[in-house]
Design a protein around this motif. Structure first.
Motif, short mmCIF file in Angstrom:
data_model
loop_
_atom_site.label_atom_id
_atom_site.label_comp_id
_atom_site.label_asym_id
_atom_site.label_seq_id
_atom_site.Cartn_x
_atom_site.Cartn_y
_atom_site.Cartn_z
N LEU A 136 23.86 6.82 35.24
CA LEU A 136 23.34 6.79 36.60
C LEU A 136 22.31 7.90 36.82
O LEU A 136 21.25 7.67 37.42
N LEU A 137 22.59 9.08 36.32
CA LEU A 137 21.67 10.21 36.45
C LEU A 137 20.36 9.92 35.72
O LEU A 137 19.27 10.16 36.25
N THR A 138 20.44 9.39 34.52
CA THR A 138 19.25 9.07 33.74
C THR A 138 18.42 7.99 34.44
O THR A 138 17.19 8.11 34.54
N THR A 139 19.08 6.95 34.92
CA THR A 139 18.38 5.86 35.60
C THR A 139 17.67 6.36 36.86
O THR A 139 16.51 6.02 37.11
N SER A 140 18.35 7.17 37.65
CA SER A 140 17.73 7.66 38.89
C SER A 140 16.59 8.63 38.59
O SER A 140 15.59 8.65 39.29
N THR A 141 16.71 9.41 37.53
CA THR A 141 15.62 10.32 37.14
C THR A 141 14.40 9.52 36.70
O THR A 141 13.27 9.83 37.09
N VAL A 142 14.59 8.51 35.91
CA VAL A 142 13.47 7.67 35.44
C VAL A 142 12.84 6.96 36.63
O VAL A 142 11.60 6.91 36.74
N ALA A 143 13.64 6.43 37.54
CA ALA A 143 13.09 5.74 38.71
C ALA A 143 12.28 6.70 39.57
O ALA A 143 11.19 6.36 40.05
N GLY A 144 12.78 7.90 39.77
CA GLY A 144 12.05 8.90 40.55
C GLY A 144 10.75 9.28 39.89
O GLY A 144 9.72 9.45 40.55
N LEU A 145 10.75 9.43 38.57
CA LEU A 145 9.54 9.78 37.84
C LEU A 145 8.50 8.66 37.93
O LEU A 145 7.31 8.92 38.13
N VAL A 146 8.94 7.42 37.83
CA VAL A 146 8.02 6.27 37.95
C VAL A 146 7.40 6.25 39.34
O VAL A 146 6.19 6.04 39.49
N LEU A 147 8.20 6.47 40.38
CA LEU A 147 7.67 6.49 41.74
C LEU A 147 6.66 7.62 41.93
O LEU A 147 5.61 7.45 42.54
N LEU A 148 6.97 8.79 41.39
CA LEU A 148 6.08 9.94 41.51
C LEU A 148 4.75 9.68 40.83
O LEU A 148 3.69 9.97 41.36
N LEU A 149 4.80 9.12 39.64
CA LEU A 149 3.56 8.85 38.90
C LEU A 149 2.75 7.70 39.47
O LEU A 149 1.55 7.60 39.23
N SER A 150 3.38 6.83 40.25
CA SER A 150 2.65 5.71 40.82
C SER A 150 1.91 6.08 42.11
O SER A 150 1.08 5.31 42.59
N LEU A 151 2.19 7.26 42.67
CA LEU A 151 1.48 7.68 43.88
C LEU A 151 0.03 7.99 43.55
O LEU A 151 -0.27 8.58 42.53
N LYS A 152 -0.86 7.62 44.44
CA LYS A 152 -2.28 7.89 44.25
C LYS A 152 -2.65 9.11 45.08
O LYS A 152 -2.23 9.24 46.22
N PRO A 153 -3.48 10.01 44.54
CA PRO A 153 -3.88 11.20 45.29
C PRO A 153 -4.79 10.85 46.46
O PRO A 153 -5.54 9.87 46.41
N HIS A 154 -4.73 11.65 47.50
CA HIS A 154 -5.58 11.47 48.68
C HIS A 154 -6.94 12.10 48.41
O HIS A 154 -7.02 13.22 47.95
N HIS A 155 -8.00 11.37 48.69
CA HIS A 155 -9.35 11.88 48.49
C HIS A 155 -10.10 11.82 49.81
O HIS A 155 -10.08 10.80 50.49
N THR A 156 -10.79 12.90 50.16
CA THR A 156 -11.64 12.91 51.33
C THR A 156 -12.94 12.20 50.97
O THR A 156 -13.57 12.52 49.99
N THR A 157 -13.33 11.22 51.77
CA THR A 157 -14.53 10.47 51.50
C THR A 157 -15.64 10.92 52.44
O THR A 157 -15.50 10.88 53.64
N LEU A 158 -16.72 11.39 51.85
CA LEU A 158 -17.89 11.80 52.60
C LEU A 158 -19.05 10.90 52.21
O LEU A 158 -19.02 10.27 51.15
N PRO A 159 -20.07 10.82 53.03
CA PRO A 159 -21.23 10.00 52.69
C PRO A 159 -21.80 10.39 51.33
O PRO A 159 -21.75 11.55 50.94
N VAL A 160 -22.36 9.42 50.62
CA VAL A 160 -22.85 9.61 49.27
C VAL A 160 -24.37 9.50 49.26
O VAL A 160 -24.94 8.62 49.89
N LEU A 161 -25.03 10.38 48.51
CA LEU A 161 -26.47 10.34 48.34
C LEU A 161 -26.78 9.29 47.29
O LEU A 161 -26.29 9.34 46.18
N ALA A 162 -27.60 8.31 47.66
CA ALA A 162 -27.98 7.27 46.70
C ALA A 162 -29.48 7.14 46.73
O ALA A 162 -30.09 7.12 47.79
N SER A 163 -30.09 7.06 45.57
CA SER A 163 -31.54 6.96 45.50
C SER A 163 -31.94 5.57 45.04
O SER A 163 -31.36 5.03 44.12
N SER A 164 -32.94 5.01 45.73
CA SER A 164 -33.43 3.69 45.34
C SER A 164 -34.91 3.61 45.61
O SER A 164 -35.36 3.76 46.73
#
Length: 162
Positions: free
Chosen positions: A8-36
């Motif tokens: 049970l301990l091993t299963t819950s540790t693996v499940a917690g690790l999978v959940l932690l690794l599946s989180l995506k980091p938050h990124h601040t989005t600012l306008p982007v300079l694009a040249s054309s």
């Protein structure tokens, strides 16, 4: 009983690790300079960005004339106040391409603030030159300085019409 507890301990540790690794980091989005082509545009990668629709501008005013299109010159961004002091940058553009970013002001009231700025600013500058925009990653441990840097950088790019 001990085997069941270990499983049970091993299963819950693996499940917690999978959940932690599946989180995506938050990124601040600012306008982007694009040249054309002969103009330079500010485009918003997300609909909730504050700049709305992309705007276009060609070289004019105090910008030096260029035949390759895009802004050329040095533009100073707004002074952004952070909890640890002001941040301000100046950008140099050549034909719409970001060629240099210089920190005009950084937090320097306390030695710790100055040390953080001394570490963060070169990293932020490399990121900005590589990205050719204000859409860059913040430096860990320097969140306020990074945010002020990105805002002042965007302000300078807006002044350039880039």
């Amino acid at each position: 009983m001990a085997v069941r507890r270990a499983a049970l301990l091993t299963t819950s540790t693996v499940a917690g690790l999978v959940l932690l690794l599946s989180l995506k980091p938050h990124h601040t989005t600012l306008p982007v300079l694009a040249s054309s082509g002969g103009t330079t545009a500010v485009s918003s990668p997300t609909p909730d960005s504050t700049s709305g629709q992309p705007s276009q501008s060609s070289s004019s005013g105090s910008k030096s004339a260029s035949t390759g299109g895009g802004a050329t010159g040095t533009y100073t961004g707004a002074v952004e106040q952070t909890p640890y002091g002001p941040v301000q940058v100046a950008v140099t553009l050549s034909h719409g391409k970001l060629t240099n970013v210089k920190a005009v002001q950084t937090p320097s009231d306390a030695s710790r603030s100055q040390a953080i700025a001394d570490y963060a600013v070169p990293t932020l500058t490399r990121e900005a030159l590589g990205a050719q925009s204000a859409h860059i990653q913040a430096v860990s441990g320097a969140s306020y300085t990074s945010e002020g840097y990105m805002q002042s950088l965007q302000s300078a790019l807006d002044k350039a019409g880039a």
